[in-house]
Design a protein around this motif. Structure first.
Motif, mmCIF file in Angstrom:
data_model
loop_
_atom_site.group_PDB
_atom_site.id
_atom_site.type_symbol
_atom_site.label_atom_id
_atom_site.label_comp_id
_atom_site.label_asym_id
_atom_site.label_seq_id
_atom_site.Cartn_x
_atom_site.Cartn_y
_atom_site.Cartn_z
ATOM 1 N N ARG A 56 10.663 4.884 -6.265
ATOM 2 C CA ARG A 56 10.944 4.297 -7.705
ATOM 3 C C ARG A 56 12.527 3.671 -7.830
ATOM 4 O O ARG A 56 12.509 2.659 -8.498
ATOM 5 C CB ARG A 56 11.412 5.511 -8.337
ATOM 6 C CG ARG A 56 11.268 5.577 -9.797
ATOM 7 C CD ARG A 56 11.468 7.302 -10.693
ATOM 8 N NE ARG A 56 10.127 7.950 -9.741
ATOM 9 C CZ ARG A 56 10.476 9.453 -10.518
ATOM 10 N NH1 ARG A 56 11.204 9.716 -10.244
ATOM 11 N NH2 ARG A 56 9.537 10.242 -10.085
ATOM 12 N N ARG A 57 13.392 3.887 -6.633
ATOM 13 C CA ARG A 57 14.433 2.980 -6.429
ATOM 14 C C ARG A 57 13.866 1.752 -6.100
ATOM 15 O O ARG A 57 14.617 0.724 -7.007
ATOM 16 C CB ARG A 57 15.296 3.516 -5.304
ATOM 17 C CG ARG A 57 16.361 4.884 -5.935
ATOM 18 C CD ARG A 57 17.408 5.386 -4.666
ATOM 19 N NE ARG A 57 16.594 5.033 -2.911
ATOM 20 C CZ ARG A 57 16.492 6.647 -2.617
ATOM 21 N NH1 ARG A 57 16.614 7.275 -4.386
ATOM 22 N NH2 ARG A 57 15.930 7.000 -1.895
ATOM 23 N N ILE A 58 13.389 1.576 -5.498
ATOM 24 C CA ILE A 58 12.723 -0.067 -5.519
ATOM 25 C C ILE A 58 12.244 -1.305 -6.491
ATOM 26 O O ILE A 58 12.668 -2.282 -6.930
ATOM 27 C CB ILE A 58 11.551 -0.710 -4.129
ATOM 28 C CG1 ILE A 58 12.374 0.743 -3.012
ATOM 29 C CG2 ILE A 58 11.522 -1.773 -3.974
ATOM 30 C CD1 ILE A 58 10.806 0.601 -1.430
ATOM 31 N N ALA A 59 11.935 0.348 -6.633
ATOM 32 C CA ALA A 59 10.680 -1.159 -8.724
ATOM 33 C C ALA A 59 11.879 -0.923 -8.920
ATOM 34 O O ALA A 59 11.892 -2.226 -10.057
ATOM 35 C CB ALA A 59 9.870 0.219 -9.084
ATOM 36 N N LEU A 60 13.176 -0.132 -9.672
ATOM 37 C CA LEU A 60 13.620 -0.778 -10.495
ATOM 38 C C LEU A 60 14.734 -1.501 -10.481
ATOM 39 O O LEU A 60 15.606 -2.236 -10.969
ATOM 40 C CB LEU A 60 14.932 1.260 -11.124
ATOM 41 C CG LEU A 60 14.097 1.731 -11.861
ATOM 42 C CD1 LEU A 60 14.899 3.161 -11.480
ATOM 43 C CD2 LEU A 60 13.412 1.541 -13.214
ATOM 44 N N GLY A 113 1.000 -1.478 -0.066
ATOM 45 C CA GLY A 113 0.025 -0.190 0.221
ATOM 46 C C GLY A 113 0.443 1.404 -0.233
ATOM 47 O O GLY A 113 0.369 1.910 -0.951
ATOM 48 N N LEU A 114 2.238 1.221 0.936
ATOM 49 C CA LEU A 114 3.199 2.630 0.816
ATOM 50 C C LEU A 114 3.635 2.160 -0.287
ATOM 51 O O LEU A 114 3.611 3.269 -1.076
ATOM 52 C CB LEU A 114 3.830 2.581 1.417
ATOM 53 C CG LEU A 114 3.364 2.192 3.115
ATOM 54 C CD1 LEU A 114 4.556 1.546 4.025
ATOM 55 C CD2 LEU A 114 3.186 3.873 3.844
ATOM 56 N N LEU A 115 4.041 1.308 -1.563
ATOM 57 C CA LEU A 115 4.211 1.731 -2.922
ATOM 58 C C LEU A 115 3.815 2.585 -3.622
ATOM 59 O O LEU A 115 4.243 3.530 -4.758
ATOM 60 C CB LEU A 115 4.736 0.697 -2.920
ATOM 61 C CG LEU A 115 6.604 -0.150 -2.400
ATOM 62 C CD1 LEU A 115 6.337 -2.064 -3.118
ATOM 63 C CD2 LEU A 115 7.437 -0.154 -2.438
ATOM 64 N N GLU A 116 2.494 1.517 -3.323
ATOM 65 C CA GLU A 116 1.241 2.365 -4.207
ATOM 66 C C GLU A 116 1.036 4.014 -4.010
ATOM 67 O O GLU A 116 0.901 4.555 -4.894
ATOM 68 C CB GLU A 116 -0.305 1.709 -4.138
ATOM 69 C CG GLU A 116 -0.680 0.884 -5.072
ATOM 70 C CD GLU A 116 -2.585 0.718 -5.288
ATOM 71 O OE1 GLU A 116 -2.384 0.547 -3.566
ATOM 72 O OE2 GLU A 116 -3.338 0.593 -5.585
ATOM 73 N N LEU A 117 0.870 4.538 -2.565
ATOM 74 C CA LEU A 117 0.399 6.031 -2.323
ATOM 75 C C LEU A 117 1.626 6.356 -2.649
ATOM 76 O O LEU A 117 1.491 7.596 -2.972
ATOM 77 C CB LEU A 117 0.929 5.713 -1.045
ATOM 78 C CG LEU A 117 0.035 7.141 -0.183
ATOM 79 C CD1 LEU A 117 -1.666 7.733 -0.808
ATOM 80 C CD2 LEU A 117 0.260 6.906 1.429
ATOM 81 N N ASP A 118 2.900 5.857 -2.356
ATOM 82 C CA ASP A 118 4.325 6.952 -2.585
ATOM 83 C C ASP A 118 5.272 6.743 -4.499
ATOM 84 O O ASP A 118 5.917 6.891 -4.362
ATOM 85 C CB ASP A 118 5.665 6.423 -1.475
ATOM 86 C CG ASP A 118 5.331 7.376 -0.411
ATOM 87 O OD1 ASP A 118 4.237 8.539 -0.392
ATOM 88 O OD2 ASP A 118 6.317 7.594 0.143
ATOM 89 N N ALA A 119 4.068 6.444 -5.083
ATOM 90 C CA ALA A 119 4.361 5.985 -6.562
ATOM 91 C C ALA A 119 5.462 6.959 -6.957
ATOM 92 O O ALA A 119 6.061 6.628 -7.722
ATOM 93 C CB ALA A 119 3.139 5.373 -7.091
ATOM 94 N N GLY A 120 4.907 7.410 -7.112
ATOM 95 C CA GLY A 120 5.725 9.310 -7.391
ATOM 96 C C GLY A 120 7.120 9.643 -6.452
ATOM 97 O O GLY A 120 8.014 10.219 -7.548
ATOM 98 N N LYS A 121 7.547 9.166 -5.695
ATOM 99 C CA LYS A 121 9.012 9.276 -4.759
ATOM 100 C C LYS A 121 10.102 8.160 -5.544
ATOM 101 O O LYS A 121 9.627 7.385 -5.805
ATOM 102 C CB LYS A 121 8.480 9.490 -3.694
ATOM 103 C CG LYS A 121 7.259 9.694 -2.803
ATOM 104 C CD LYS A 121 7.901 11.076 -2.428
ATOM 105 C CE LYS A 121 6.331 11.788 -2.181
ATOM 106 N NZ LYS A 121 5.870 11.088 -0.727
ATOM 107 N N ASP A 122 11.367 9.059 -5.331
ATOM 108 C CA ASP A 122 12.535 8.401 -5.069
ATOM 109 C C ASP A 122 12.548 6.834 -4.676
ATOM 110 O O ASP A 122 13.101 6.303 -5.050
ATOM 111 C CB ASP A 122 12.932 9.471 -4.389
ATOM 112 C CG ASP A 122 14.278 10.292 -5.736
ATOM 113 O OD1 ASP A 122 13.076 10.340 -6.817
ATOM 114 O OD2 ASP A 122 14.544 11.556 -5.921
ATOM 115 N N TRP A 123 12.201 7.347 -3.355
ATOM 116 C CA TRP A 123 12.597 5.661 -2.714
ATOM 117 C C TRP A 123 11.837 4.504 -3.256
ATOM 118 O O TRP A 123 12.353 4.135 -3.838
ATOM 119 C CB TRP A 123 11.833 5.952 -1.522
ATOM 120 C CG TRP A 123 10.469 6.002 -0.768
ATOM 121 C CD1 TRP A 123 9.961 7.485 -0.638
ATOM 122 C CD2 TRP A 123 10.125 4.969 -0.456
ATOM 123 N NE1 TRP A 123 8.383 6.440 0.223
ATOM 124 C CE2 TRP A 123 8.534 5.488 -0.015
ATOM 125 C CE3 TRP A 123 9.794 3.754 -0.346
ATOM 126 C CZ2 TRP A 123 7.568 4.454 0.759
ATOM 127 C CZ3 TRP A 123 9.046 2.120 0.166
ATOM 128 C CH2 TRP A 123 8.280 3.600 0.443
#
Lengths: 61, 253
Positions: free
Chosen positions: B242-246, B230-240
């Protein structure tokens, strides 16, 4: 062992209950992982689209 | 800012909570699984047969802990929804919405196993009595909260609307709990009591309490796992995020 499985004639009810319990909780535990992969893939897609749209703009990592 | 407030803000910040939860999740699942296996062994093998219900009573070892969890998860959800509505804390919104599907799962298990217990003991799969009906309403409340949360595009607005519904639905909790005292019902009264002696043999109660502990620990594991997503979804635009996603994408390629 047969006695244990028979559960005094209530085997079908008891074991189905246990099975429902285990299967539902197993699915419930798998769900966040699936959701997580979907969310992260979506974010990667967004990052990539932005990269292709502005190839020379190196502001965003 | 004093030390406590500082600690609160730090732990409540999405990246920190995400990291701490990531450490806790496997422990919760692991401990829950071990306790669950011990509890099931105790309930299915070690505990003696009931003098009246024979082996059919063994359904209690999954039915009752799940019923407790259905109520506990609702309380947890409503408490977080309240905090989210009053203080607008993002983490509470996510925690509240994370507990809805878990509570729904436990309530669903309660209804199904109750039905499987009712058939041999009462002679019917279902009856519209107070306990059973209010438990079904509990499931519908969970589904309503989940549906409302999914139906609104903006995540924060969705959490507020669904949290409001969760708070209204809390009126159902005492109805579920006291239904067996308030109305004549087919369902038996409380067997395990916090105040006063329980009406169950010690050989049967330890597996029951072990299962209750196991499902609680499991619940927190699942809440934290879902909250991370849920936090990943909520902060999807944030740097931290994006780093996890990449990083995860790179690992997969």
């Amino acid at each position: 062992m047969t006695d244990f499985l028979a559960m005094g004639g209530y085997g079908a009810y008891v074991w189905t209950s246990i099975a429902v319990f285990l299967v539902v909780l197993a699915l419930e535990a798998l769900a966040p992982g699936v959701q997580r992969r979907r969310v992260l893939a979506e974010i990667r897609g967004r990052v990539q689209r932005r990269a292709t749209r502005a190839p020379r703009n190196d502001e965003t990592p | 800012m004093n030390a406590l407030t500082l600690w609160f803000h730090k732990t409540g910040s999405p990246p920190t909570f995400y990291r701490i939860a990531g450490v806790l999740v496997p422990w919760c699942y692991g401990i829950g699984l071990v306790l669950g296996l011990v509890g099931l062994y105790g309930g299915l093998v070690a505990a003696p047969r009931d003098y009246q219900q024979g082996d059919a009573y063994r359904i209690i070892f999954v039915h009752v802990p799940c019923a407790w969890m259905g109520l506990f998860a609702y309380f947890f959800m409503a408490a977080n929804a309240f905090v989210a509505l009053v203080w607008r804390i993002k983490l509470s919104e996510i925690l509240a919405m994370a507990s809805a599907p878990i509570g729904a799962a436990f309530t669903f298990i309660t209804l199904v196993t109750g039905s499987l217990w009712g058939k041999p003991m009462w002679g019917t799969w279902w009856t519209w009595d107070a306990r059973l009906t209010s438990e079904l309403v509990l499931l519908f409340l969970y589904l309503g909260v989940m549906g409302l949360y999914a139906a609104i595009e903006d995540r924060r607005q969705a959490a507020r609307a669904a949290g409001f519904l969760a708070l209204i639905g809390i009126v159902n909790l005492p109805i579920v709990h006291f239904s067996v005292n308030w109305w004549n019902t087919l369902h038996q009264g409380s067997t395990v009591r916090l105040i006063g002696p329980s009406k169950i043999d010690p050989a049967m109660i330890w597996p029951l309490l072990t299962m209750a502990l196991a499902t609680h620990v499991w619940f927190f594991g699942s809440v934290l796992a879902r909250t991370r997503t849920g936090l990943l979804e909520l902060d999807a635009g944030k740097d931290w995020v994006r780093r996890i996603a990449l990083a995860e994408g790179a690992r997969r390629d």
